[in-house]
Write a protein that holds these residues in place. Structure first.
Motif, PDB file in Angstrom:
ATOM      1  N   GLU A   1      14.398  11.798  -3.698  1.00 50.99           N
ATOM      2  CA  GLU A   1      15.485  12.483  -2.992  1.00 50.99           C
ATOM      3  C   GLU A   1      15.179  12.596  -1.501  1.00 50.99           C
ATOM      4  O   GLU A   1      16.064  12.408  -0.654  1.00 50.99           O
ATOM      5  N   GLU A   2      13.919  12.907  -1.173  1.00 48.68           N
ATOM      6  CA  GLU A   2      13.572  13.077   0.242  1.00 48.68           C
ATOM      7  C   GLU A   2      13.538  11.731   0.976  1.00 48.68           C
ATOM      8  O   GLU A   2      13.926  11.655   2.150  1.00 48.68           O
ATOM      9  N   VAL A   3      13.089  10.686   0.304  1.00 49.56           N
ATOM     10  CA  VAL A   3      13.116   9.364   0.922  1.00 49.56           C
ATOM     11  C   VAL A   3      14.558   8.920   1.141  1.00 49.56           C
ATOM     12  O   VAL A   3      14.894   8.331   2.186  1.00 49.56           O
ATOM     13  N   GLU A   4      15.419   9.217   0.173  1.00 50.44           N
ATOM     14  CA  GLU A   4      16.832   8.864   0.336  1.00 50.44           C
ATOM     15  C   GLU A   4      17.446   9.627   1.503  1.00 50.44           C
ATOM     16  O   GLU A   4      18.237   9.068   2.287  1.00 50.44           O
ATOM     17  N   ARG A   5      17.071  10.892   1.666  1.00 47.37           N
ATOM     18  CA  ARG A   5      17.580  11.676   2.798  1.00 47.37           C
ATOM     19  C   ARG A   5      17.064  11.102   4.113  1.00 47.37           C
ATOM     20  O   ARG A   5      17.806  11.032   5.101  1.00 47.37           O
ATOM     21  N   LEU A   6      15.797  10.684   4.133  1.00 48.88           N
ATOM     22  CA  LEU A   6      15.250  10.041   5.325  1.00 48.88           C
ATOM     23  C   LEU A   6      16.063   8.799   5.675  1.00 48.88           C
ATOM     24  O   LEU A   6      16.394   8.566   6.840  1.00 48.88           O
ATOM     25  N   ASP A   7      16.401   8.012   4.661  1.00 50.21           N
ATOM     26  CA  ASP A   7      17.166   6.787   4.892  1.00 50.21           C
ATOM     27  C   ASP A   7      18.551   7.107   5.445  1.00 50.21           C
ATOM     28  O   ASP A   7      19.035   6.445   6.369  1.00 50.21           O
ATOM     29  N   ARG A   8      19.194   8.143   4.893  1.00 49.45           N
ATOM     30  CA  ARG A   8      20.531   8.517   5.373  1.00 49.45           C
ATOM     31  C   ARG A   8      20.473   9.057   6.796  1.00 49.45           C
ATOM     32  O   ARG A   8      21.401   8.855   7.578  1.00 49.45           O
ATOM     33  N   THR A   9      19.396   9.744   7.135  1.00 51.20           N
ATOM     34  CA  THR A   9      19.324  10.443   8.425  1.00 51.20           C
ATOM     35  C   THR A   9      18.905   9.524   9.566  1.00 51.20           C
ATOM     36  O   THR A   9      19.574   9.467  10.599  1.00 51.20           O
ATOM     37  N   VAL A  10      17.777   8.845   9.396  1.00 49.16           N
ATOM     38  CA  VAL A  10      17.259   8.022  10.488  1.00 49.16           C
ATOM     39  C   VAL A  10      16.914   6.608  10.064  1.00 49.16           C
ATOM     40  O   VAL A  10      16.557   5.780  10.899  1.00 49.16           O
ATOM     41  N   GLY A  11      16.968   6.340   8.771  1.00 52.72           N
ATOM     42  CA  GLY A  11      16.597   5.022   8.270  1.00 52.72           C
ATOM     43  C   GLY A  11      15.180   5.021   7.729  1.00 52.72           C
ATOM     44  O   GLY A  11      14.250   5.461   8.408  1.00 52.72           O
ATOM     45  N   ALA A  12      15.007   4.550   6.494  1.00 55.26           N
ATOM     46  CA  ALA A  12      13.691   4.472   5.865  1.00 55.26           C
ATOM     47  C   ALA A  12      13.335   3.010   5.626  1.00 55.26           C
ATOM     48  O   ALA A  12      14.213   2.196   5.341  1.00 55.26           O
ATOM     49  N   PRO A  13      12.063   2.658   5.738  1.00 54.46           N
ATOM     50  CA  PRO A  13      11.673   1.280   5.427  1.00 54.46           C
ATOM     51  C   PRO A  13      11.900   0.986   3.947  1.00 54.46           C
ATOM     52  O   PRO A  13      11.804   1.891   3.107  1.00 54.46           O
ATOM     53  N   PRO A  14      12.212  -0.246   3.587  1.00 52.18           N
ATOM     54  CA  PRO A  14      12.538  -0.578   2.185  1.00 52.18           C
ATOM     55  C   PRO A  14      11.443  -0.190   1.200  1.00 52.18           C
ATOM     56  O   PRO A  14      11.736   0.255   0.085  1.00 52.18           O
ATOM     57  N   TRP A  15      10.179  -0.322   1.606  1.00 48.62           N
ATOM     58  CA  TRP A  15       9.085  -0.021   0.683  1.00 48.62           C
ATOM     59  C   TRP A  15       8.966   1.468   0.356  1.00 48.62           C
ATOM     60  O   TRP A  15       8.315   1.846  -0.620  1.00 48.62           O
ATOM     61  N   ALA A  16       9.585   2.343   1.167  1.00 47.23           N
ATOM     62  CA  ALA A  16       9.451   3.790   0.953  1.00 47.23           C
ATOM     63  C   ALA A  16      10.019   4.214  -0.399  1.00 47.23           C
ATOM     64  O   ALA A  16       9.579   5.220  -0.968  1.00 47.23           O
ATOM     65  N   ALA A  17      10.985   3.460  -0.928  1.00 43.83           N
ATOM     66  CA  ALA A  17      11.567   3.798  -2.233  1.00 43.83           C
ATOM     67  C   ALA A  17      10.518   3.741  -3.342  1.00 43.83           C
ATOM     68  O   ALA A  17      10.701   4.359  -4.395  1.00 43.83           O
ATOM     69  N   ARG A  18       9.421   3.047  -3.117  1.00 46.59           N
ATOM     70  CA  ARG A  18       8.385   2.923  -4.149  1.00 46.59           C
ATOM     71  C   ARG A  18       7.421   4.104  -4.163  1.00 46.59           C
ATOM     72  O   ARG A  18       6.514   4.167  -5.004  1.00 46.59           O
ATOM     73  N   LEU A  19       7.596   5.065  -3.239  1.00 50.42           N
ATOM     74  CA  LEU A  19       6.673   6.194  -3.172  1.00 50.42           C
ATOM     75  C   LEU A  19       6.796   7.140  -4.361  1.00 50.42           C
ATOM     76  O   LEU A  19       5.963   8.023  -4.541  1.00 50.42           O
ATOM     77  N   GLY A  20       7.849   6.946  -5.171  1.00 48.26           N
ATOM     78  CA  GLY A  20       7.922   7.711  -6.414  1.00 48.26           C
ATOM     79  C   GLY A  20       6.812   7.338  -7.379  1.00 48.26           C
ATOM     80  O   GLY A  20       6.455   8.118  -8.276  1.00 48.26           O
ATOM     81  N   SER A  21       6.248   6.160  -7.199  1.00 43.88           N
ATOM     82  CA  SER A  21       5.139   5.701  -8.027  1.00 43.88           C
ATOM     83  C   SER A  21       3.847   6.377  -7.602  1.00 43.88           C
ATOM     84  O   SER A  21       3.535   6.457  -6.417  1.00 43.88           O
ATOM     85  N   LEU A  22       3.074   6.859  -8.573  1.00 42.37           N
ATOM     86  CA  LEU A  22       1.813   7.528  -8.274  1.00 42.37           C
ATOM     87  C   LEU A  22       0.855   6.590  -7.551  1.00 42.37           C
ATOM     88  O   LEU A  22       0.139   7.005  -6.626  1.00 42.37           O
ATOM     89  N   GLU A  23       0.817   5.334  -7.949  1.00 43.35           N
ATOM     90  CA  GLU A  23      -0.075   4.377  -7.304  1.00 43.35           C
ATOM     91  C   GLU A  23       0.274   4.198  -5.826  1.00 43.35           C
ATOM     92  O   GLU A  23      -0.618   4.091  -4.974  1.00 43.35           O
ATOM     93  N   GLU A  24       1.576   4.146  -5.523  1.00 48.53           N
ATOM     94  CA  GLU A  24       1.992   4.002  -4.122  1.00 48.53           C
ATOM     95  C   GLU A  24       1.610   5.234  -3.318  1.00 48.53           C
ATOM     96  O   GLU A  24       1.189   5.132  -2.160  1.00 48.53           O
ATOM     97  N   ARG A  25       1.728   6.407  -3.933  1.00 54.15           N
ATOM     98  CA  ARG A  25       1.350   7.630  -3.223  1.00 54.15           C
ATOM     99  C   ARG A  25      -0.166   7.711  -3.038  1.00 54.15           C
ATOM    100  O   ARG A  25      -0.635   8.263  -2.033  1.00 54.15           O
ATOM    101  N   ARG A  26      -0.917   7.177  -3.984  1.00 56.89           N
ATOM    102  CA  ARG A  26      -2.368   7.139  -3.805  1.00 56.89           C
ATOM    103  C   ARG A  26      -2.729   6.295  -2.581  1.00 56.89           C
ATOM    104  O   ARG A  26      -3.622   6.649  -1.811  1.00 56.89           O
ATOM    105  N   GLU A  27      -2.045   5.189  -2.408  1.00 56.45           N
ATOM    106  CA  GLU A  27      -2.305   4.345  -1.246  1.00 56.45           C
ATOM    107  C   GLU A  27      -1.910   5.066   0.041  1.00 56.45           C
ATOM    108  O   GLU A  27      -2.613   4.979   1.061  1.00 56.45           O
ATOM    109  N   LEU A  28      -0.778   5.801   0.000  1.00 60.75           N
ATOM    110  CA  LEU A  28      -0.365   6.575   1.165  1.00 60.75           C
ATOM    111  C   LEU A  28      -1.397   7.649   1.489  1.00 60.75           C
ATOM    112  O   LEU A  28      -1.765   7.847   2.661  1.00 60.75           O
ATOM    113  N   VAL A  29      -1.882   8.345   0.468  1.00 56.07           N
ATOM    114  CA  VAL A  29      -2.888   9.388   0.679  1.00 56.07           C
ATOM    115  C   VAL A  29      -4.167   8.794   1.260  1.00 56.07           C
ATOM    116  O   VAL A  29      -4.809   9.389   2.138  1.00 56.07           O
ATOM    117  N   ARG A  30      -4.553   7.609   0.796  1.00 59.53           N
ATOM    118  CA  ARG A  30      -5.727   6.946   1.348  1.00 59.53           C
ATOM    119  C   ARG A  30      -5.552   6.701   2.845  1.00 59.53           C
ATOM    120  O   ARG A  30      -6.465   6.955   3.644  1.00 59.53           O
TER     121      ARG A  30
END
Length: 353
Positions: free
Chosen positions: A122-151
Motif C-alpha cells: 500500500e505504501e509503495v503504491e502511494r509512493l508511485d501515485r504521489t511522486v513515482g516509484a521505481p518498478p522494482w519497488a513493488a517487489r518489496l512485499g517479499s521478505l527476501e527483497e526487504r532483506r536486501e534493502l535492509v542490507r
C-alpha cells in the motif's frame, strides 16, 4: 559522483500546515525521544543529497562522506535504490522509518523485515501515485527483497551515519536539554512552543509549517513523541499515516539560519551580561543557551579551543553551566541558574538563539 534526484513533487517553502490536535489526555503524554532514530537520520541525510538548501550546515559531512561512498562502491546503489525510495518530496513510505529505531539500528531493521506485506504494498503504491516509484519497488512485499534493502540500509548507515554518531548524539542531547528547559519553565506549552521557529502552539493545536501538504493529525489520547533529528532541515516532518504512533521530527538547533560563508561568530552578547562577565565569557554563555561543544563555543566567540575550554570551566565553576562528556566531545548546557542569568540579561521579546 552522486546524481541529484529531482522528485516530481519537490518540497517547496510555502504556507501549508500540519495541524496537530491535542485533547486533555494528550497533554500528559507528550514526550521527547530518549535517543536518535537512525532511520530518520538515514532519511534526512538522503534528502540532503537532493537539494542545495542547507548545504552549508552539513559541509563537513558532505566533504567526508562522498569519498566514503565511492570507496565502498555504494554510489550506484544509492542513486538507483535509496534515493528513489526516500525522495525529498511530498511522500516516502512510513515503514522505512520505524519507531523501533530509537532502540537501535538492529531493532529498526527487524521492524522493517516484520512489516506486513500488505502495508508495504500500500505504501509503495502511494509512493508511485504521489511522486513515482521505481518498478522494482513493488517487489518489496517479499521478505527476501526487504532483506536486501535492509542490507543496503545497514551499509549506508555504517558509511554515512555511524562515523558521525558522536556529533549526532551531542546535538540531539543539546536539543533534548533545551526542550526540557522549555518544559521546566513553561510546562507542556513551553515544551511545544519551543520545538522551533516553524511551529506555533495555539492551544489546543500545534501548528507546524509543513511544505509537503496540508494535513490534520488528531492525537485522540495517544500523545506525541518529539524526535530531534540532526539531518532534518528547517521544517519538522512526520509520518504520513495518521493511524501510526504520532511522532514529530524536528531540526536540532544551530541550523536555523544560513550564514554566507560557513559558521560565523555569534551576535554581540547583551550589554548587561558583557559588563558582568566580560564580552567573551558572556558570548560563551549565550552560545551554550541551546547546548554547545567546546569547539562550537570557540567558533561562536572567535577564540581558540583552549581559551573556550577555560571560559567553560569558569562558567561551570560559577554554577552557570554543566558539562557532560560523550566519547571525545564535551557538551555544555545551561543550569537553571545560568538560564535565569541569561534570561534576565536579554531584553523582553528578544530571544537568545
Amino acid at each position: 559522483m552522486l546524481l541529484r534526484l529531482t522528485a516530481k513533487a519537490e518540497f517547496v517553502e510555502g504556507n501549508k500546515m500540519l495541524r496537530i490536535h491535542f485533547e486533555d489526555a494528550d497533554l500528559g503524554s507528550v514526550r521527547v525521544a530518549a535517543a536518535p532514530n537512525p532511520f530518520w537520520e538515514i532519511a534526512g541525510s538522503l534528502h540532503r543529497f537532493q537539494t542545495r538548501n542547507g548545504r552549508w550546515a552539513y559541509a563537513s559531512w558532505f566533504r567526508t562522506v562522498r569519498p566514503r561512498l565511492r570507496d565502498n562502491g555504494l554510489e550506484r546503489a544509492i542513486r538507483t535504490v535509496l534515493l528513489p525510495l526516500f525522495p525529498r518530496a511530498a511522500y516516502f513510505p512510513d515503514f522505512l522509518t520505524p519507531g523501533q529505531g530509537v532502540d537501535g539500528l538492529a531493532a529498526g531493521c527487524e521492524a522493517i523485515l516484520a512489516t506486513c506485506p500488505r502495508r508495504v504494498a500500500e505504501e509503495v503504491e502511494r509512493l508511485d501515485r504521489t511522486v513515482g516509484a521505481p518498478p522494482w519497488a513493488a517487489r518489496l512485499g517479499s521478505l527476501e527483497e526487504r532483506r536486501e534493502l535492509v542490507r543496503l540500509l545497514r551499509l549506508y548507515h555504517d558509511t554515512c551515519i555511524a562515523p558521525y554518531e558522536e556529533t549526532i548524539r551531542t546535538r540531539f542531547d543539546a536539543e533534548r536539554a533545551a526542550l526540557g528547559r522549555g518544559f521546566l519553565d513553561g510546562g507542556v506549552g513551553g515544551l511545544l512552543g519551543g520545538v522551533g521557529p516553524s511551529t506555533r502552539w495555539i492551544p489546543p493545536v500545534l501548528h507546524v509549517d509543513f511544505p509537503p501538504a496540508e494535513q490534520e493529525l488528531r492525537l485522540n489520547g495517544r500523545g506525541l513523541t518529539l524526535l530531534p533529528t540532526y539531518f532534518c532541515w528547517r521544517n519538522p516532518t512526520s509520518l504520513a499515516d495518521p493511524a501510526l504512533p504520532p511522532v514529530l521530527c524536528s531540526p536540532v538547533r544551530g541550523h536555523a539560519a544560513a550564514p554566507s560563508t560557513g559558521p560565523q561568530p555569534a551576535d554581540e552578547p547583551p550589554v548587561p551580561l558583557a559588563v558582568l562577565l566580560g564580552r567573551t565569557r558572556a558570548g560563551a554563555l549565550c552560545a551554550v543557551a541551546t547546548g554547545a561543544t567546546t569547539g562550537e563555543i570557540a567558533r561562536a566567540v572567535g577564540v581558540s579551543a583552549a581559551s573556550a575550554s577555560r571560559h567553560a570551566t569558569a562558567l561551570r565553576d560559577a554554577g552557570l553551566i554543566t558539562s557532560n562528556r560523550y566519547a571525545t566531545m564535551v557538551l555544555h548546557t545551561l543550569t537553571p541558574a545560568g538560564a535565569s542569568v541569561l534570561r534576565a540579561a536579554v531584553p523582553a521579546g528578544q530571544g537568545s538563539s
